[in-house]
Design a protein around this motif. Sequence first.
Motif, PDB file in Angstrom:
ATOM      1  N   UNK A 198      39.696  32.323  21.602  1.00 40.85           N
ATOM      2  CA  UNK A 198      41.030  32.004  21.105  1.00 40.85           C
ATOM      3  C   UNK A 198      41.784  31.046  22.019  1.00 40.85           C
ATOM      4  N   UNK A 199      41.311  30.870  23.232  1.00 41.93           N
ATOM      5  CA  UNK A 199      42.026  30.033  24.186  1.00 41.93           C
ATOM      6  C   UNK A 199      42.046  28.592  23.715  1.00 41.93           C
ATOM      7  N   UNK A 200      43.210  27.959  23.846  1.00 44.26           N
ATOM      8  CA  UNK A 200      43.338  26.548  23.492  1.00 44.26           C
ATOM      9  C   UNK A 200      44.091  25.832  24.592  1.00 44.26           C
ATOM     10  N   UNK A 201      43.753  24.569  24.798  1.00 42.25           N
ATOM     11  CA  UNK A 201      44.489  23.763  25.773  1.00 42.25           C
ATOM     12  C   UNK A 201      44.431  24.286  27.181  1.00 42.25           C
ATOM     13  N   UNK A 202      43.360  25.070  27.510  1.00 41.51           N
ATOM     14  CA  UNK A 202      43.215  25.576  28.865  1.00 41.51           C
ATOM     15  C   UNK A 202      44.020  26.830  29.136  1.00 41.51           C
ATOM     16  N   UNK A 203      44.755  27.360  28.133  1.00 41.16           N
ATOM     17  CA  UNK A 203      45.544  28.567  28.351  1.00 41.16           C
ATOM     18  C   UNK A 203      44.630  29.779  28.409  1.00 41.16           C
ATOM     19  N   UNK A 204      45.144  30.849  28.986  1.00 40.04           N
ATOM     20  CA  UNK A 204      44.351  32.058  29.124  1.00 40.04           C
ATOM     21  C   UNK A 204      45.169  33.270  28.715  1.00 40.04           C
ATOM     22  N   UNK A 205      44.487  34.322  28.302  1.00 39.55           N
ATOM     23  CA  UNK A 205      45.134  35.555  27.889  1.00 39.55           C
ATOM     24  C   UNK A 205      45.244  36.469  29.096  1.00 39.55           C
ATOM     25  N   UNK A 206      46.427  36.608  29.618  1.00 37.87           N
ATOM     26  CA  UNK A 206      46.602  37.322  30.867  1.00 37.87           C
ATOM     27  C   UNK A 206      46.726  38.823  30.689  1.00 37.87           C
ATOM     28  N   UNK A 207      46.250  39.537  31.676  1.00 39.71           N
ATOM     29  CA  UNK A 207      46.384  40.986  31.773  1.00 39.71           C
ATOM     30  C   UNK A 207      47.073  41.296  33.087  1.00 39.71           C
ATOM     31  N   UNK A 208      48.016  42.226  33.072  1.00 39.96           N
ATOM     32  CA  UNK A 208      48.739  42.615  34.280  1.00 39.96           C
ATOM     33  C   UNK A 208      48.628  44.125  34.425  1.00 39.96           C
ATOM     34  N   UNK A 209      48.060  44.569  35.525  1.00 40.83           N
ATOM     35  CA  UNK A 209      47.901  45.995  35.791  1.00 40.83           C
ATOM     36  C   UNK A 209      48.489  46.298  37.161  1.00 40.83           C
ATOM     37  N   UNK A 210      49.301  47.349  37.236  1.00 43.98           N
ATOM     38  CA  UNK A 210      49.791  47.848  38.513  1.00 43.98           C
ATOM     39  C   UNK A 210      49.010  49.125  38.818  1.00 43.98           C
ATOM     40  N   UNK A 211      48.140  49.048  39.814  1.00 43.34           N
ATOM     41  CA  UNK A 211      47.301  50.192  40.189  1.00 43.34           C
ATOM     42  C   UNK A 211      47.958  50.937  41.344  1.00 43.34           C
ATOM     43  N   UNK A 212      48.242  52.219  41.121  1.00 45.02           N
ATOM     44  CA  UNK A 212      48.861  53.044  42.155  1.00 45.02           C
ATOM     45  C   UNK A 212      47.804  53.943  42.787  1.00 45.02           C
ATOM     46  N   UNK A 213      47.669  53.849  44.113  1.00 43.10           N
ATOM     47  CA  UNK A 213      46.745  54.680  44.857  1.00 43.10           C
ATOM     48  C   UNK A 213      47.566  55.625  45.728  1.00 43.10           C
ATOM     49  N   UNK A 214      47.561  56.921  45.436  1.00 46.78           N
ATOM     50  CA  UNK A 214      48.390  57.863  46.181  1.00 46.78           C
ATOM     51  C   UNK A 214      48.010  57.939  47.655  1.00 46.78           C
ATOM     52  N   UNK A 215      48.894  58.512  48.428  1.00 48.05           N
ATOM     53  CA  UNK A 215      48.686  58.630  49.868  1.00 48.05           C
ATOM     54  C   UNK A 215      47.395  59.352  50.192  1.00 48.05           C
ATOM     55  N   UNK A 216      47.051  60.398  49.414  1.00 47.10           N
ATOM     56  CA  UNK A 216      45.838  61.153  49.713  1.00 47.10           C
ATOM     57  C   UNK A 216      44.575  60.494  49.170  1.00 47.10           C
ATOM     58  N   UNK A 217      44.722  59.387  48.418  1.00 48.92           N
ATOM     59  CA  UNK A 217      43.608  58.596  47.887  1.00 48.92           C
ATOM     60  C   UNK A 217      42.643  59.434  47.037  1.00 48.92           C
ATOM     61  N   UNK A 218      43.138  60.495  46.435  1.00 45.25           N
ATOM     62  CA  UNK A 218      42.271  61.357  45.634  1.00 45.25           C
ATOM     63  C   UNK A 218      42.190  60.924  44.178  1.00 45.25           C
ATOM     64  N   UNK A 219      43.018  59.940  43.788  1.00 39.79           N
ATOM     65  CA  UNK A 219      43.045  59.500  42.396  1.00 39.79           C
ATOM     66  C   UNK A 219      43.611  58.087  42.345  1.00 39.79           C
ATOM     67  N   UNK A 220      43.684  57.533  41.143  1.00 36.94           N
ATOM     68  CA  UNK A 220      44.310  56.228  40.954  1.00 36.94           C
ATOM     69  C   UNK A 220      44.908  56.186  39.565  1.00 36.94           C
TER      70      UNK A 220
END
Length: 355
Positions: A104-126
């Motif tokens: 679907x990209x035209x003219x060099x454009x791209x379909x962007x994805x933005x994810x904010x990944x949170x890693x807790x202090x104890x690093x037991x999950x994300x």
Amino acid sequence: MSDRHQLTDSDPRTQGSHVEPGGSVEEKTPRRRRGRRIALIVLLAVVLLTGGGALAGGLYYRSVDKSIERVDAFEGVPEESRPQVEAKGAMNIMILGSDSRDPESTGGSRSDTIILAHLPKDRSSAQLISIPRDTWTAVPKSKEGRGGRDAKINAAYAWGGVPLMVQTVEKFSGVRVDNVAMVDFAGFKEIIDALGGVEVDVEKGFTTKYSLIGTRTFEKGRQTMDGAAALDYARERHAFPDGDFARIRHQQQVIKAILDKAASGGVLTNPAKLNSFVRATSDSVAVDKSLSLVDLAMEMRGLRGGNLTFFTCPVKGTGRVGSESVVFPDPARSKTLFDAVRRDSVPEILAISGK
């Protein structure tokens, strides 16, 4: 990951509803094109695989870490405007995704994805929070003077590269971004094929017209997908009433499937496979200058796919602003969510997301 090629406010790729303003100019060198590929997969897979201990020895991973391309993600970001750290030890990684080979990209454009990944202090999950690319929000002014007005959130990359994306996501969420990684979803194909395919549960049967093979039909239910099929599945939005939200769900499914397969498909117990996987993917990684994948992997050696939670930032719905089709965020619910992220309150984050 060069930020030298930027679009201006008047560039046609920043106008209208069909071509996204966050699209970036196609880089010329193979190294630059590879730079965005599969950073998320490497970031999480190296964490998982290092934790498995199949290849002991820090020197090996240190050598891999040194080969990874770096970007100056925080250049020119004014410290006085950034959110304060409220939970010391927790980490928030902004993951910027693109799809340089999207049909679907035209003219060099791209379909962007933005994810904010949170890693807790104890690093037991994300916890990985997807922010819809069409989210209508305030974009700060870049050091070159572009922006400084309301726009789709991914316009920030077009106007000021990674540093302006950092500022925009921080302003939108109130969460301080500690590190940045880049990913090209087109790179999923090679990774999935290297893993021998992945298992995906298709929520609804559909046919996509934007396939690598012309058209492709997906039947409802759990099935094994090769790289090309999984990429087609993760790209599709036109076949669903909720459009880009369906695509976000499918991208999350594919990411989870890759991680599950990497952890359980023999990679952990086969040093040759692990070496090949890590070496191949590390050539395609771009992260900020301060992020050490090795140190992060050692911190998160207990993390597995079951400890990852994916969800989407709360929104009120879609609509139009002028000629643009946009997503309107839900300020109250978003504030509650990101307040919990800032305080590193994982139970609250999971409760808000309904997980």
